[in-house]
Design a protein around this motif. Structure first.
Motif, PDB file in Angstrom:
ATOM      1  N   UNK A   1       0.741  -1.314  -0.086  1.00  0.00           N
ATOM      2  CA  UNK A   1      -0.084  -0.060   0.183  1.00  0.00           C
ATOM      3  C   UNK A   1       0.745   1.369   0.070  1.00  0.00           C
ATOM      4  N   UNK A   2       1.941   1.394   0.661  1.00  0.00           N
ATOM      5  CA  UNK A   2       2.789   2.415   0.856  1.00  0.00           C
ATOM      6  C   UNK A   2       3.374   2.603  -0.350  1.00  0.00           C
ATOM      7  N   UNK A   3       3.921   1.782  -1.056  1.00  0.00           N
ATOM      8  CA  UNK A   3       4.608   1.869  -2.089  1.00  0.00           C
ATOM      9  C   UNK A   3       3.624   2.216  -3.342  1.00  0.00           C
ATOM     10  N   UNK A   4       2.425   1.712  -3.263  1.00  0.00           N
ATOM     11  CA  UNK A   4       1.410   1.906  -4.197  1.00  0.00           C
ATOM     12  C   UNK A   4       0.839   3.395  -4.230  1.00  0.00           C
ATOM     13  N   UNK A   5       0.640   3.960  -2.950  1.00  0.00           N
ATOM     14  CA  UNK A   5       0.180   5.376  -3.177  1.00  0.00           C
ATOM     15  C   UNK A   5       1.217   6.313  -3.165  1.00  0.00           C
ATOM     16  N   UNK A   6       2.685   5.971  -2.839  1.00  0.00           N
ATOM     17  CA  UNK A   6       3.743   6.641  -3.292  1.00  0.00           C
ATOM     18  C   UNK A   6       3.854   7.047  -4.728  1.00  0.00           C
ATOM     19  N   UNK A   7       3.961   5.710  -5.383  1.00  0.00           N
ATOM     20  CA  UNK A   7       4.064   5.569  -6.814  1.00  0.00           C
ATOM     21  C   UNK A   7       2.771   6.591  -7.633  1.00  0.00           C
ATOM     22  N   UNK A   8       1.827   6.263  -7.059  1.00  0.00           N
ATOM     23  CA  UNK A   8       0.639   6.987  -7.688  1.00  0.00           C
ATOM     24  C   UNK A   8       0.830   8.560  -7.550  1.00  0.00           C
ATOM     25  N   UNK A   9       1.005   9.038  -6.303  1.00  0.00           N
ATOM     26  CA  UNK A   9       1.349  10.427  -6.178  1.00  0.00           C
ATOM     27  C   UNK A   9       2.490  11.009  -6.919  1.00  0.00           C
ATOM     28  N   UNK A  10       3.537  10.257  -7.020  1.00  0.00           N
ATOM     29  CA  UNK A  10       4.771  10.565  -7.816  1.00  0.00           C
ATOM     30  C   UNK A  10       4.341  10.824  -9.210  1.00  0.00           C
ATOM     31  N   UNK A  11       3.539   9.735  -9.806  1.00  0.00           N
ATOM     32  CA  UNK A  11       2.920   9.888 -11.256  1.00  0.00           C
ATOM     33  C   UNK A  11       2.134  11.151 -11.375  1.00  0.00           C
ATOM     34  N   UNK A  12       1.632  11.650 -10.493  1.00  0.00           N
ATOM     35  CA  UNK A  12       0.515  12.901 -10.415  1.00  0.00           C
ATOM     36  C   UNK A  12       1.477  14.230 -10.328  1.00  0.00           C
ATOM     37  N   UNK A  13       2.581  14.206  -9.782  1.00  0.00           N
ATOM     38  CA  UNK A  13       3.327  15.361  -9.803  1.00  0.00           C
ATOM     39  C   UNK A  13       3.792  16.298 -11.007  1.00  0.00           C
ATOM     40  N   UNK A  14       3.939  15.650 -11.994  1.00  0.00           N
ATOM     41  CA  UNK A  14       4.209  16.253 -13.459  1.00  0.00           C
ATOM     42  C   UNK A  14       2.931  17.164 -13.557  1.00  0.00           C
ATOM     43  N   UNK A  15       1.634  16.744 -13.139  1.00  0.00           N
ATOM     44  CA  UNK A  15       0.539  17.558 -13.564  1.00  0.00           C
ATOM     45  C   UNK A  15       0.255  18.596 -12.745  1.00  0.00           C
ATOM     46  N   UNK A  16       1.201  18.663 -11.466  1.00  0.00           N
ATOM     47  CA  UNK A  16       0.819  19.638 -10.526  1.00  0.00           C
ATOM     48  C   UNK A  16       2.243  20.134  -9.752  1.00  0.00           C
ATOM     49  N   UNK A  17       3.014  20.948 -10.669  1.00  0.00           N
ATOM     50  CA  UNK A  17       4.249  21.375 -10.671  1.00  0.00           C
ATOM     51  C   UNK A  17       4.302  21.955  -9.348  1.00  0.00           C
TER      52      UNK A  17
END
Length: 459
Positions: free
Chosen positions: A336-352
């Motif tokens: 779960x921790x790795x999953x949520x971190x991976x998801x948030x990291x993937x969203x960061x380019x959209x929210x600089x």
């Protein structure tokens, strides 16, 4: 022959005399004529470089506040132009001292800037006495502080735990000021998403920003985030308040496991809940775009008792989990921790502009048993006395490993908090039963204030 020789000698003497006289006149004229100095040989190369360095040192350096690291607002400035040129010109061994705008020599400035070039590791350090603490009153912050965590409102009589400050080894931690925080977060939103320890950090931040004094210009904006009391609930899933003076919003959303949880049968009040280990909470997916700073945490709800009590059933890929390895609690938590971190990291380019922190595990201090088997934390003298955290690595390797290589930052509080066994609510809880102590949650004011100081220093 003699007469001829003597005659030739006389002519030579006359010629030599004429040459000498002409040379004297020419040299005398050269020295007396300024225009001829253009033909003089150049000055030494070292002297010219020295002059060049003095000239370049007067160039205004970039504002360090505009280039502050996401990790460390106390990272020293880059070497100035004169320092870099001195190195490039091979003059490091020379004793030329160039004065900077601060009045300090290049040599002195160079010594300080090279002493620390890496971001500060805030988890390394020690607790030191500070009579300026606490940052707010445990009596006064009734607007935000739950009575269940306000140890000043309980029967506890020793409050030395309020007057300790965390001192990092390699840097100074920026002093927290509520007004400074609001200015820095003007027109921005800070969101805490996690378990009850995340709620403690949220309440701590509200008390720190307000100074524990009731503020009138604070608006409840929970409806904007769906944070309302649902039917049959005692309280909402979180709170959101906006400080009108700077349009700063601070909110908390309860998500103990940091994964999406939804009822399997919406029409059955006794239904089980699908606990999607590989899916972030719906709240994050819906509102991430509105956040400027996000602090995540999870940990203490990952035990079989909590899962059974909440009727949570592990799901992966949208279906009930059949992997026996993932059925093990620690493996499910890690996924779960790795999953949520991976998801948030993937969203960061959209929210600089978004900065995301994952707070490490808040330690428990049960001695002699667990919370329901006689475990206690009766110490009033902290174990932090004369102890210092020296390790570079985090005391929460699972979370540290999950964020490594991503743009999600580690808010590493585990090591420093581990030294504060005397800071828990202990047996003074208003709802405490005989033989049961709370060695998980913290007294406020207290240790969570330091977590927010670490956060403030990095935003």
């Amino acid at each position: 022959m003699k007469a001829g020789f003597n005659g030739l000698k006389g002519k030579e003497i006359s010629l030599i005399s004429i040459v000498l006289m002409c040379s004297t006149i020419i040299l005398w004229s050269w020295e007396r004529t300024p225009g001829l100095s253009a033909f003089l040989p150049p000055q030494s190369q070292l002297h010219l470089y020295s002059d060049h360095l003095v000239t370049r040192s007067s160039v205004k350096a970039p504002d360090p506040q505009k280039h502050v690291s996401e990790h460390d607002s106390s990272i020293p400035k880059k070497k100035t132009t004169d320092e870099l040129e001195e190195k490039d010109l091979g003059l490091a061994s020379q004793t030329v001292s160039v004065q900077s705008s601060s009045g300090k020599s290049t040599d002195e400035s160079n010594t300080k800037t090279t002493s620390r070039t890496e971001p500060c590791n805030y988890a390394k350090g020690k607790w030191v006495p500070d009579n300026k603490r606490p940052l707010y009153s445990g009596f006064g912050c009734k607007q935000w502080l739950s009575s269940m965590w306000a140890c000043r409102m309980m029967q506890r009589t020793d409050f030395a735990y309020e007057q300790l400050r965390w001192q990092p080894t390699d840097c100074q931690m920026e002093e927290f000021e509520g007004s400074k925080f609001l200015r820095r977060m003007q027109n921005k939103t800070l969101a805490f998403v996690g378990d009850s320890l995340g709620r403690q950090q949220y309440q701590s931040m509200m008390c720190m920003v307000s100074g524990g004094v009731e503020m009138k210009d604070v608006e409840d904006v929970g409806k904007e985030y769906g944070l309302i009391v649902a039917g049959g609930s005692a309280r909402p899933n979180g709170w959101a308040y906006r400080f009108s003076s700077t349009n700063t919003t601070i909110l908390y959303y309860w998500s103990a496991s940091l994964c999406d949880v939804e009822p399997i049968d919406v029409n059955n009040p006794k239904t089980d809940y699908a606990m999607h280990l590989d899916r972030p909470p719906a709240f994050l997916r819906q509102f991430l775009h509105k956040f400027d700073v996000l602090v995540l945490n999870t940990g203490h709800h990952w035990n079989r008792g909590k899962l059974n009590a909440n009727r949570w059933v592990m799901h992966v890929g949208g279906v009930p989990n059949t992997d026996r390895k993932l059925a093990v609690i620690w493996a499910a938590k890690n996924l779960t921790i790795r999953s949520v971190v991976s998801w948030v990291d993937s969203q960061l380019p959209k929210h600089p502009g978004l900065k995301v922190f994952f707070r490490t595990l808040s330690p428990r201090h049960f001695f002699g048993g667990e919370w329901n088997t006689g475990g206690s934390c009766d110490n009033t003298k902290p174990m932090s006395v004369e102890k210092e955290i020296l390790e570079e690595e985090s005391s929460d390797p699972v979370t540290a490993s999950a964020v490594k290589g991503t743009r999600v930052k580690l808010l590493d509080i585990t090591g420093p908090s581990q030294l504060r066994d005397e800071g828990h609510i202990s047996r003074y809880s208003l709802t405490a039963k005989p033989g049961m102590q709370d060695c998980l949650h913290w007294c406020l004011p207290g240790v969570p204030d330091t977590w927010n100081e670490m956060l403030f220093a990095q935003i």
